[in-house]
Design a protein around this motif. Structure first.
Motif, PDB file in Angstrom:
ATOM      1  N   PRO A 126       0.792  -1.236   0.000  1.00 12.75           N
ATOM      2  CA  PRO A 126       0.000   0.000   0.000  1.00 12.75           C
ATOM      3  C   PRO A 126       0.823   1.284   0.000  1.00 12.75           C
ATOM      4  O   PRO A 126       0.434   2.273  -0.629  1.00 12.75           O
ATOM      5  CB  PRO A 126      -0.842  -0.131   1.270  1.00 12.75           C
ATOM      6  N   ASP A 127       1.956   1.291   0.730  1.00 11.55           N
ATOM      7  CA  ASP A 127       2.793   2.494   0.752  1.00 11.55           C
ATOM      8  C   ASP A 127       4.092   2.268  -0.027  1.00 11.55           C
ATOM      9  O   ASP A 127       5.109   2.881   0.256  1.00 11.55           O
ATOM     10  CB  ASP A 127       3.089   2.932   2.186  1.00 11.55           C
ATOM     11  N   THR A 141       1.145  -8.615   2.706  1.00  6.99           N
ATOM     12  CA  THR A 141       0.803  -9.710   3.605  1.00  6.99           C
ATOM     13  C   THR A 141       0.867  -9.234   5.049  1.00  6.99           C
ATOM     14  O   THR A 141       1.571  -8.272   5.352  1.00  6.99           O
ATOM     15  CB  THR A 141       1.769 -10.904   3.410  1.00  6.99           C
ATOM     16  N   LYS A 142       0.135  -9.943   5.927  1.00  2.00           N
ATOM     17  CA  LYS A 142       0.162  -9.633   7.357  1.00  2.00           C
ATOM     18  C   LYS A 142       0.790 -10.765   8.166  1.00  2.00           C
ATOM     19  O   LYS A 142       0.554 -10.882   9.371  1.00  2.00           O
ATOM     20  CB  LYS A 142      -1.251  -9.346   7.866  1.00  2.00           C
ATOM     21  N   ILE A 143       1.605 -11.586   7.533  1.00  2.00           N
ATOM     22  CA  ILE A 143       2.170 -12.732   8.241  1.00  2.00           C
ATOM     23  C   ILE A 143       3.297 -12.336   9.190  1.00  2.00           C
ATOM     24  O   ILE A 143       3.698 -13.136  10.038  1.00  2.00           O
ATOM     25  CB  ILE A 143       2.682 -13.807   7.258  1.00  2.00           C
ATOM     26  N   GLY A 161       5.080   1.394  10.744  1.00  2.00           N
ATOM     27  CA  GLY A 161       3.801   2.060  10.925  1.00  2.00           C
ATOM     28  C   GLY A 161       2.574   1.205  10.757  1.00  2.00           C
ATOM     29  O   GLY A 161       1.472   1.630  11.092  1.00  2.00           O
ATOM     30  N   ASP A 162       2.712  -0.010  10.212  1.00  2.00           N
ATOM     31  CA  ASP A 162       1.564  -0.908  10.101  1.00  2.00           C
ATOM     32  C   ASP A 162       2.068  -2.345  10.100  1.00  2.00           C
ATOM     33  O   ASP A 162       3.267  -2.591  10.188  1.00  2.00           O
ATOM     34  CB  ASP A 162       0.724  -0.606   8.847  1.00  2.00           C
ATOM     35  N   GLU A 198      10.819  -6.128   4.547  1.00  2.00           N
ATOM     36  CA  GLU A 198      10.432  -5.131   5.550  1.00  2.00           C
ATOM     37  C   GLU A 198      11.011  -3.779   5.138  1.00  2.00           C
ATOM     38  O   GLU A 198      11.899  -3.231   5.759  1.00  2.00           O
ATOM     39  CB  GLU A 198      10.930  -5.552   6.933  1.00  2.00           C
ATOM     40  N   GLN A 199      10.415  -3.250   4.078  1.00  2.00           N
ATOM     41  CA  GLN A 199      10.949  -2.071   3.413  1.00  2.00           C
ATOM     42  C   GLN A 199       9.853  -1.467   2.544  1.00  2.00           C
ATOM     43  O   GLN A 199       9.083  -2.209   1.917  1.00  2.00           O
ATOM     44  CB  GLN A 199      12.114  -2.508   2.508  1.00  2.00           C
TER      45      GLN A 199
END
Length: 387
Positions: free
Chosen positions: A137-138, A155-157, A164-165, A195-196
């Motif tokens: 998204p960002d 993903t939210k794994i 920030g999210d 993670e970037q």
């Protein structure tokens, strides 16, 4: 429709400015050229609104400053010889955050790759074409010549939330802007994520092609620095931190010895961070030097520009500027082989609140700027004291 028009107009307008040697496009926060603080003129002023971020650029052959304020408006003005800055509000206000420092749109020879309002990548060349691939998204698109790289597959794994999210990218894609086609889509295995918000493109191997630098994290071992070639194949990897939900902030790559390119990252910037230099040794990324403690990021922030690499002492080799752990000072760190030392320090009257931004052209680095949380803007213009 009004919101879409304003953001589109803002992107077009940014394209008319001269950003010089623009690290914002490649994601590599390295400005080649000399910047000597002893020969620079310091300009400080207070801005009456909350400052979210700033940037420098050339417009009509004059150095200009832009401020993204807390009200969502952008304020702009030129910096004159008398150290006077008159800022005026641009007409468009609102959601300018995503495209202020870097962009969700890349342009090459009239072709455009962008993230649409539904979060999918689209390409506009001879015809509009949707990739049907969701972007982070960002996500910020980075480019190097004809190549564009975008973090994709949200993903939210991995619910760390350092940026920030709890949404991270499960992979990235490589796009050939000239051909208008995806050349490779990389999806990470298992519980690994990127993670970037933006990856880094730079030619580490000196083969005239860019390599891709990423922070790859998982719940077991935390973050590693991984380098891929432009075909999407992994070529180098650092050791992981060794503990899940521990982050490392990768923000630049440059030469610190005049020959080899090394990668700059801050390991755990939120808890006594270590500035780490990573070099290629036996096809792995190995620490060649380190300096601690420092920081380069505030937990939960989407700002990833609180570090910059510039030649600060005139030896044609790069140094690193980063905040201390309290974000109350800026430290210039020099690497000499395996040793590091602080060679300059700037005290701030409050915490650093913005990216450290700069402007450079073919004749060198012309200015640096940053701002604190109490509204003080610091600008350093190069060469003002020279006879």
């Amino acid at each position: 429709m009004k919101k879409m028009f304003f953001i589109a107009a803002f992107i077009v307008l940014l394209g008319s400015f001269a950003f010089g040697k623009d690290y914002l496009k490649t994601g590599n926060r390295y400005l080649p050229g000399l910047f000597d603080f002893s020969e620079a003129e310091n300009i400080e002023f207070r801005f009456e609104k909350d400052i979210l971020d700033i940037r420098l650029f050339k417009k009509s052959n004059r150095l200009n400053l832009q401020i993204l304020a807390g009200d969502g408006c952008i304020y702009e003005g030129s910096i004159d010889k008398n150290k006077e800055i008159s800022l005026s509000k641009r007409e468009e206000c609102g959601d300018n955050h995503k495209n202020f420092i870097s962009s969700q749109r890349a342009v090459y020879e009239g072709n455009s790759l962008f993230v649409d309002y539904d979060g999918y990548l689209k390409f506009s060349g001879d015809k509009l074409d949707s990739t049907a691939i969701p972007a982070l998204p960002d996500a910020q698109i980075v480019t190097y010549s004809r190549f564009a790289v975008v973090p994709v597959f949200p993903t939210k794994i991995y619910r760390h939330g350092a940026l920030g999210d709890s949404i991270e990218a499960k992979g990235f894609l490589i796009f050939d802007m000239k051909k208008g086609e995806i050349t490779k889509t990389v999806r990470l295995a298992g519980s690994n994520v990127i993670e970037q918000r933006m990856l880094i493109l730079t030619d580490i191997n000196k083969n005239s092609l860019p390599e891709i630098i990423a922070t790859v994290s998982n719940p077991k071992n935390g973050a590693s620095v991984v380098v891929y070639n432009i075909d999407g194949g992994e070529i180098y990897r650092s050791k992981p931190i060794g503990r899940g939900f521990r982050w490392r902030h990768v923000f630049a790559a440059a030469s610190f010895d005049g020959e080899n390119t090394e990668i700059i990252n801050v390991v755990t910037p939120h808890i006594g961070g270590k500035l780490q230099f990573l070099g290629v040794r036996n096809n792995s990324l190995i620490q060649t030097a380190a300096f601690a403690p420092v920081s380069s990021h505030r937990i939960g922030s989407k700002k990833l520009g609180m570090g910059l690499v510039v030649d600060f002492d005139g030896d044609a080799l790069a140094e690193v500027i980063v905040p201390d752990t309290r974000h109350k000072k800026l430290l210039v760190i020099k690497k000499s082989w395996e040793k590091t030392e602080k060679i300059h320090e700037i005290g701030l009257n409050s915490n650093l609140c913005t990216n450290i931004t700069g402007y450079a052209d073919n004749s060198g680095v012309k200015a640096l700027a940053f701002a604190t949380c109490n509204g003080t803007v610091y600008i350093y213009k190069a060469g003002m004291h020279k006879p």
